[in-house]
Design a protein around this motif. Structure first.
Motif, PDB file in Angstrom:
ATOM      1  N   ALA A 100       0.838  -1.197   0.000  1.00  0.00           N
ATOM      2  CA  ALA A 100       0.000   0.000   0.000  1.00  0.00           C
ATOM      3  C   ALA A 100       0.873   1.247   0.000  1.00  0.00           C
ATOM      4  N   ASN A 101       0.452   2.259  -0.729  1.00  0.00           N
ATOM      5  CA  ASN A 101       1.212   3.512  -0.797  1.00  0.00           C
ATOM      6  C   ASN A 101       0.773   4.441   0.328  1.00  0.00           C
ATOM      7  N   ILE A 102       1.732   4.937   1.076  1.00  0.00           N
ATOM      8  CA  ILE A 102       1.461   5.814   2.213  1.00  0.00           C
ATOM      9  C   ILE A 102       2.139   7.159   1.989  1.00  0.00           C
ATOM     10  N   ASN A 103       1.403   8.224   2.268  1.00  0.00           N
ATOM     11  CA  ASN A 103       1.940   9.575   2.162  1.00  0.00           C
ATOM     12  C   ASN A 103       2.046  10.166   3.567  1.00  0.00           C
ATOM     13  N   ILE A 104       3.259  10.516   3.966  1.00  0.00           N
ATOM     14  CA  ILE A 104       3.504  11.045   5.301  1.00  0.00           C
ATOM     15  C   ILE A 104       3.573  12.565   5.251  1.00  0.00           C
ATOM     16  N   TYR A 105       2.564  13.199   5.860  1.00  0.00           N
ATOM     17  CA  TYR A 105       2.499  14.657   5.950  1.00  0.00           C
ATOM     18  C   TYR A 105       2.591  15.345   4.588  1.00  0.00           C
ATOM     19  N   GLY A 106       2.262  14.638   3.528  1.00  0.00           N
ATOM     20  CA  GLY A 106       2.313  15.221   2.202  1.00  0.00           C
ATOM     21  C   GLY A 106       3.722  15.466   1.698  1.00  0.00           C
TER      22      GLY A 106
END
Length: 201
Positions: A100-106
């Motif tokens: 899964a792709n996760i975006n941390i704080y953009g």
């Protein structure tokens, strides 16, 4: 004297249970921990642990007991294990949904497999101790190794959900009724997707 001893015993038991409910003082980190529980816990319950409430409960019990044991080690010593339990949950989720792709704080995008380590690094950068996070990751890995990796490597299922946990779930009607899906034909081809329900409850 006996009554006093009994009260002391109950106080210690109460302390062992309630320490998992403390996630730190009200802050941004506190909010992030709550979001992690809501998001990743729900995804586990509705995904790999769907209709496997007893297995999910056993995971949390095993994780809590493991954290209590680890907390007596000086490096991991902590009076509050709520953050560690959140990281255990996060680690199991990251192994169940590794791609899964996760975006941390953009700012940073990465695969879910690396999320626990990224969150640990973020905590260290913001001044939080590394011990509780690492303790949770170790507990999560122990559970995942014993329930998924070890059986897939040909080992025995040494951490099956006890019958008393199933009885508790059935007695109080917690979660959706369990069912046993049909077993697919065995095959050595294909990539492992990290689903814990491969071993059955």
């Amino acid at each position: 004297m006996n009554g006093h001893s009994g009260l002391m015993f109950l106080a210690y038991v109460w302390r062992l249970l309630t320490n998992f409910l403390f996630l730190g003082p009200f802050s941004i980190n506190f909010g992030i921990r709550l979001l992690m529980i809501a998001r990743y816990g729900v995804q586990l319950e509705s995904g790999p642990f769907n209709r496997r409430t007893a297995d999910f409960l056993w995971m949390m019990i095993f994780g809590s007991l493991t954290l209590l044991v680890l907390s007596v080690i000086p490096f991991f010593e902590s009076y509050f294990l709520g953050v560690s339990l959140v990281f255990m949950l996060l680690y199991v989720w990251s192994r169940e949904f590794p791609n899964a792709n996760i975006n941390i704080y953009g700012l940073v995008q990465l695969k879910a497999f690396y999320l626990p380590w990224a969150m640990l690094a973020m905590d260290v950068i913001f001044g939080s101790p590394i011990g509780p996070d690492l303790c949770g990751i170790i507990a999560g890995h122990m559970y995942y190794f014993l329930t998924v990796l070890h059986p897939l490597a040909g080992g025995k299922f040494i951490l099956q959900t006890p019958k008393w946990v199933h009885k508790i779930v059935a007695k109080y009607r917690i979660g959706a009724p369990a069912y046993t899906p049909p077993q697919p034909a065995s095959s050595t081809s294909g990539a492992f997707r990290g689903r814990s329900y491969r071993i059955g409850g």
